[in-house]
Motif scaffolding. Structure first.
Motif, PDB file in Angstrom:
ATOM      1  N   THR A   1      54.102  37.662  36.512  1.00 56.35           N
ATOM      2  CA  THR A   1      54.919  37.877  35.124  1.00 56.35           C
ATOM      3  C   THR A   1      56.077  38.830  35.168  1.00 56.35           C
ATOM      4  O   THR A   1      56.666  38.766  34.421  1.00 56.35           O
ATOM      5  CB  THR A   1      53.786  38.916  34.401  1.00 56.35           C
TER       6      THR A   1
ATOM      7  N   LYS B   1      56.199  42.226  34.989  1.00 50.71           N
ATOM      8  CA  LYS B   1      55.906  43.159  34.191  1.00 50.71           C
ATOM      9  C   LYS B   1      55.393  44.202  34.787  1.00 50.71           C
ATOM     10  O   LYS B   1      54.585  44.007  35.710  1.00 50.71           O
ATOM     11  CB  LYS B   1      55.459  42.544  33.063  1.00 50.71           C
TER      12      LYS B   1
ATOM     13  N   ARG C   1      47.749  32.289  25.486  1.00 54.21           N
ATOM     14  CA  ARG C   1      46.765  33.239  26.036  1.00 54.21           C
ATOM     15  C   ARG C   1      45.456  32.859  25.554  1.00 54.21           C
ATOM     16  O   ARG C   1      45.188  32.855  24.271  1.00 54.21           O
ATOM     17  CB  ARG C   1      47.107  34.732  25.747  1.00 54.21           C
TER      18      ARG C   1
ATOM     19  N   GLY D   1      50.799  30.155  38.811  1.00 59.90           N
ATOM     20  CA  GLY D   1      51.918  30.516  38.099  1.00 59.90           C
ATOM     21  C   GLY D   1      53.086  29.457  38.212  1.00 59.90           C
ATOM     22  O   GLY D   1      52.802  28.206  38.436  1.00 59.90           O
TER      23      GLY D   1
ATOM     24  N   VAL E   1      48.264  34.152  30.772  1.00 53.93           N
ATOM     25  CA  VAL E   1      49.534  34.945  30.361  1.00 53.93           C
ATOM     26  C   VAL E   1      50.238  33.756  29.657  1.00 53.93           C
ATOM     27  O   VAL E   1      50.479  32.594  30.182  1.00 53.93           O
ATOM     28  CB  VAL E   1      50.360  35.392  31.517  1.00 53.93           C
TER      29      VAL E   1
ATOM     30  N   LEU F   1      50.658  45.319  32.227  1.00 56.55           N
ATOM     31  CA  LEU F   1      49.864  44.015  32.336  1.00 56.55           C
ATOM     32  C   LEU F   1      48.939  44.082  31.116  1.00 56.55           C
ATOM     33  O   LEU F   1      48.291  45.086  30.855  1.00 56.55           O
ATOM     34  CB  LEU F   1      49.070  44.123  33.470  1.00 56.55           C
TER      35      LEU F   1
ATOM     36  N   THR G   1      56.745  29.756  32.798  1.00 53.32           N
ATOM     37  CA  THR G   1      56.525  31.267  32.692  1.00 53.32           C
ATOM     38  C   THR G   1      55.056  31.568  32.287  1.00 53.32           C
ATOM     39  O   THR G   1      54.709  32.742  32.435  1.00 53.32           O
ATOM     40  CB  THR G   1      57.284  31.526  31.496  1.00 53.32           C
TER      41      THR G   1
END
Length: 264
Positions: free
Chosen positions: A194, A196, A66, A106, A130, A199, A85
């Protein structure tokens, strides 16, 4: 359908469903062990198995961290990057220190494909939003493989065309849509990549992605909070009501090339 799941095994399933230039500051550490015969990148999963195997045989799997800058504007593009990922942000910085996001990449895409069209230098800054795994392949190697396989060449050019379409859409979005709707779109696209619900995003990062001031981000985020769509605290944004957030997002979210590809 979303194109990144919450864990490694789910990510493999997500990219399988999708099939129906590193500078001095680039990645330094090798990624965790993984089956080298498979990739979690949808560009490779959409390619013919024989073409994907050609790329995988030459690829280096790395761990991106990151905040790293992979390439900056004007840097020579020496490698294609296929995120697995990791999530990359392509931004255009200005002299006054401001910047604006032009695309996210991504596991649905790749970065560096313009080199296959004869463009030797990067027109954007590619940074890691990410951290995670990615595959890198030297451009010179990919060119040789494409010379040997027309189907691989077509597959990679198709991925680059989708990225170009995303950049064009982003330009129109920045020009025409209000900050709150663009923030909703940004959060949805980030979550898609992600998987998720929380964030990790600083106010500065969000402002840079949207090309606005921090005060504008604060006002837009508070508007989403008041509607019960998100939580917003220092360095973290939680998604509470995804359908509501989709309703608040500008039309560009559902028109994004990557989503059109996902839904046919």
């Amino acid at each position: 359908m979303e194109f990144i799941a919450k864990d490694e095994d789910a990510a493999v399933r997500a990219t399988s469903l999708s099939a129906s230039s590193t500078g001095a500051q680039g990645p330094r550490a090798a990624a965790s062990p993984h089956d080298k015969r498979r990739s979690r990148n949808a560009v490779l999963n959409r390619s013919m198995p024989s073409d994907a195997a050609l790329i995988m045989a030459c690829a280096e799997r790395v761990r991106l961290h990151r905040g790293e800058t992979l390439t900056d504007i004007g840097d020579p593009v020496v490698r294609l990057c296929f995120p697995e990922t990791a999530v990359l942000a392509l931004v255009v910085p200005m002299r006054d220190g401001t910047s604006a996001e032009v695309a996210f990449v991504g596991c649905e895409g790749m970065v560096g494909g313009m080199a296959l069209l004869g463009v030797p230098a990067s027109a954007v800054r590619a940074t890691v939003l990410v951290g995670g795994d990615a595959l890198r392949v030297p451009v010179a190697t990919v060119r040789r493989l494409c010379d040997a396989s027309r189907t691989l060449h077509a597959s990679l050019l198709g991925a680059e065309a989708l990225l170009h379409a995303a950049v064009v859409r982003s330009a129109a979005c920045h020009a025409l849509h209000p900050a709150r709707a663009r923030l909703a779109r940004f959060l949805l696209e980030f979550q898609d990549r992600t998987g998720k619900e929380t964030l990790l995003l600083t106010q500065d990062e969000t402002a840079a992605m949207l090309g606005v001031q921090r005060t504008t981000v604060t006002a837009a985020a508070h508007g989403l909070m008041e509607r019960g769509l998100i939580t917003y605290r220092r360095g973290q944004i939680g998604i509470l009501d995804r359908p509501g957030l989709e309703a608040m997002a500008c039309e560009c979210y559902h028109a994004a090339p990557s989503r059109i590809l996902q839904h046919g």
